[in-house]
Design an enzyme around this catalytic site. Structure first.
Site, mmCIF file in Angstrom:
data_model
loop_
_atom_site.group_PDB
_atom_site.id
_atom_site.type_symbol
_atom_site.label_atom_id
_atom_site.label_comp_id
_atom_site.label_asym_id
_atom_site.label_seq_id
_atom_site.Cartn_x
_atom_site.Cartn_y
_atom_site.Cartn_z
ATOM 1 N N ASN A 1 0.845 -1.198 0.000
ATOM 2 C CA ASN A 1 0.000 0.000 0.000
ATOM 3 C C ASN A 1 0.881 1.249 0.000
ATOM 4 O OD1 ASN A 1 0.564 0.820 2.830
ATOM 5 N ND2 ASN A 1 -0.382 -1.164 3.250
ATOM 6 N N LYS B 1 8.009 -17.674 -10.691
ATOM 7 C CA LYS B 1 7.320 -16.537 -11.295
ATOM 8 C C LYS B 1 6.090 -17.010 -12.082
ATOM 9 C CE LYS B 1 7.987 -12.775 -14.438
ATOM 10 N NZ LYS B 1 8.666 -12.382 -15.646
ATOM 11 N N LYS C 1 -13.799 1.805 16.537
ATOM 12 C CA LYS C 1 -12.604 0.947 16.403
ATOM 13 C C LYS C 1 -11.863 0.861 17.729
ATOM 14 C CE LYS C 1 -10.969 1.127 12.330
ATOM 15 N NZ LYS C 1 -10.369 1.688 11.115
HETATM 16 N N1 CTP Z 1 -3.353 -2.989 12.335
HETATM 17 C C1 CTP Z 1 -2.586 -4.023 12.772
HETATM 18 N N2 CTP Z 1 -2.620 -5.237 12.135
HETATM 19 C C2 CTP Z 1 -3.414 -5.439 11.083
HETATM 20 C C3 CTP Z 1 -4.218 -4.376 10.607
HETATM 21 C C4 CTP Z 1 -4.172 -3.163 11.252
HETATM 22 O O1 CTP Z 1 -1.841 -3.831 13.738
HETATM 23 N N3 CTP Z 1 -3.414 -6.608 10.476
HETATM 24 C C5 CTP Z 1 -3.359 -1.714 13.049
HETATM 25 C C6 CTP Z 1 -2.809 -0.554 12.299
HETATM 26 O O2 CTP Z 1 -1.417 -0.400 12.554
HETATM 27 C C7 CTP Z 1 -3.612 0.606 12.855
HETATM 28 C C8 CTP Z 1 -4.963 -0.013 13.097
HETATM 29 O O3 CTP Z 1 -4.704 -1.393 13.292
HETATM 30 O O4 CTP Z 1 -3.116 1.024 14.092
HETATM 31 C C9 CTP Z 1 -5.902 0.159 11.969
HETATM 32 O O5 CTP Z 1 -6.992 -0.657 12.215
HETATM 33 P P1 CTP Z 1 -7.792 -1.331 11.053
HETATM 34 O O6 CTP Z 1 -8.979 -1.960 11.689
HETATM 35 O O7 CTP Z 1 -6.961 -2.142 10.173
HETATM 36 O O8 CTP Z 1 -8.157 -0.046 10.289
HETATM 37 P P2 CTP Z 1 -8.635 0.066 8.869
HETATM 38 O O9 CTP Z 1 -7.745 -0.645 7.911
HETATM 39 O O10 CTP Z 1 -8.847 1.511 8.681
HETATM 40 O O11 CTP Z 1 -9.912 -0.818 9.094
HETATM 41 P P3 CTP Z 1 -11.323 -0.834 8.439
HETATM 42 O O12 CTP Z 1 -11.161 -1.709 7.259
HETATM 43 O O13 CTP Z 1 -12.120 -1.444 9.557
HETATM 44 O O14 CTP Z 1 -11.669 0.586 8.168
#
Ligand code: CTP
Length: 402
Positions: free
Chosen positions: A210, A289, A337
């Site tokens: 990402n 690959k 959250k």
């Molecule tokens: N995080 C983590 N491990 C993951 C995913 C996220 O530690 N596998 C942490 C990120 O570092 C951040 C937070 O969780 O601190 C974000 O939460 P998340 O629920 O992943 O947020 P979004 O991606 O914004 O979720 P959503 O799809 O629910 O909007």
């Protein structure tokens, strides 16, 4: 870098090739708001002319202990008292040896004996000289005496060799010097931080990732060091220098990040999850690959472990701070959250808006905790990180006292 604003830094320059970088260091210290005076040794003058340092510092350069005129203007005792900190960069092997033995046969070493200000050295020398037992013993002795040792870094050396002994870059030295004046908000506290994206392989040459740059997490690491914390930064692939004083652990995938975090979380009192962890990884990573044989193809993805959720779910865990990137209804989603994951604090930011969020230099955050909240920024990420660390330190000390 607010910590250097108005600070009086006495920069000692000794005779190494890295002295040419010290002119830039003066400029960078001044950019950070410091008042800089330069003291050069005779050896340093073989590499750079005093006029250079006079021009960049805007002050006369001091280089002689026994010059009556210079002593009358600002003598060695006055300089020693004037300094809020003494930084020697570059510090040659000879300079380290002379400091270790408490010699006072030139202006710089005399000032070092006569000052009560913190003393920091940035060693710069050939890697074999740095590894020599004599240098090791001198450095150990200086460290034991409370002298701050900045670096050295490793890499290509002016002598053509590769290894440890290179002076830290001017910006790294500015950070480390600022750390001398840091607050003591998190003194003695261990902070574990995740930063950057993760990279989930598809086959040996492709991956899913990402747009996270890691800038915010690295800024939080810098700010936590400046607040006196011991900081470990578990970083996904990002192209950023390690902030001075931070222990960095590089990982690629979410599973590796989880493993690195869980191996260190017991020692941490505060956990800050700023990484943009990929939510999914490939169910099966191809061993070779993948060839383009079909018109369309499907990849099967499976959920990655939730690192933040895992840490927040520990029976005895650290004070836990999560991040949330939202495009709508930020406050409600972030608070939901925070509660769902059982976090002590959440820092939410808008994404998809120009000028903030991923890869930008500025950021603004809505920070929420049980019964309270604060808005930070918009401001440069380091400033936002400093304010966030202040809030974390306050809330953390409340929970420790409760
Ligand atoms: N995080 C983590 N491990 C993951 C995913 C996220 O530690 N596998 C942490 C990120 O570092 C951040 C937070 O969780 O601190 C974000 O939460 P998340 O629920 O992943 O947020 P979004 O991606 O914004 O979720 P959503 O799809 O629910 O909007």
């Amino acid at each position: 870098m607010a910590m250097l604003q108005g600070r009086r830094i006495l920069l000692g320059v000794t005779g190494g090739i890295a002295a040419y970088k010290s002119a830039d260091l003066v400029r960078r210290l001044k950019d950070a708001g410091a008042d800089v005076r330069v003291v050069m040794t005779r050896g340093a003058e073989e590499f750079v002319r005093p006029l250079t340092f006079q021009a960049v510092s805007g002050q006369p350069v001091h280089n002689s202990l026994l010059d009556p005129q210079a002593e009358a203007a600002m003598g060695h005792i006055e300089l020693a008292r004037w300094a809020d900190a003494v930084l020697i960069a570059p510090a040659t092997a000879d300079a380290l040896a002379r400091l270790a033995h408490g010699l006072a046969d030139d202006l710089l070493t005399t000032i070092c004996l006569a000052t009560e200000a913190p003393l920091a050295v940035a060693p710069a020398m050939n890697r074999i000289m740095w590894a020599h037992p004599a240098t090791r013993a001198n450095v150990d002795q200086l460290r034991a005496r409370g002298v701050h040792i900045f670096g050295p870094g490793a890499g290509d050396q002016a002598c053509g060799e590769v290894g440890a002994g290179r002076m830290l870059e001017p910006l790294e030295l500015v950070d480390a010097t600022a750390g001398l004046f840091g607050s003591s908000l998190l003194r003695g506290v261990s902070v574990l931080i995740t930063a950057g994206p993760t990279r989930e392989p598809i086959d040996p040459v492709r991956y899913i990732t990402n747009r996270s740059s890691g800038k915010m997490g690295f800024a939080v690491a810098r700010a936590a060091v400046a607040a006196g914390a011991r900081v470990t930064l578990v970083a996904g692939p990002c192209n950023l220098p390690t902030p001075a004083g931070v222990e960095r652990v590089d990982v690629e995938t979410a599973e590796q990040m989880l493993e690195a975090v869980m191996a260190r979380v017991d020692a941490a009192q505060i956990f800050v999850a700023s990484a943009a962890v990929a939510d999914y990884r490939l169910a099966q990573v191809a061993a070779s690959k993948i060839k383009k044989s079909q018109d369309a193809m499907q990849l099967e993805l499976v959920r990655n472990p939730d690192i933040l959720g895992t840490v927040a779910g520990l029976q005895v865990g650290p004070f836990t701070v999560g991040f949330a990137a939202e495009t709508d209804d930020m406050h409600a989603y972030a608070e939901d959250k925070r509660q769902r994951k059982g976090l002590d604090m959440i820092a939410a930011n808008w994404v998809g808006r120009p000028g903030t969020g991923f890869d930008a230099d500025d950021n603004s955050l809505e920070v929420l905790w049980e019964g309270g909240g604060a808005s930070l920024g918009p401001a440069p990420k380091l400033q936002v990180a400093e304010e966030l660390v202040r809030l974390v330190a306050e809330r953390y000390s409340d929970t420790v006292q409760a």
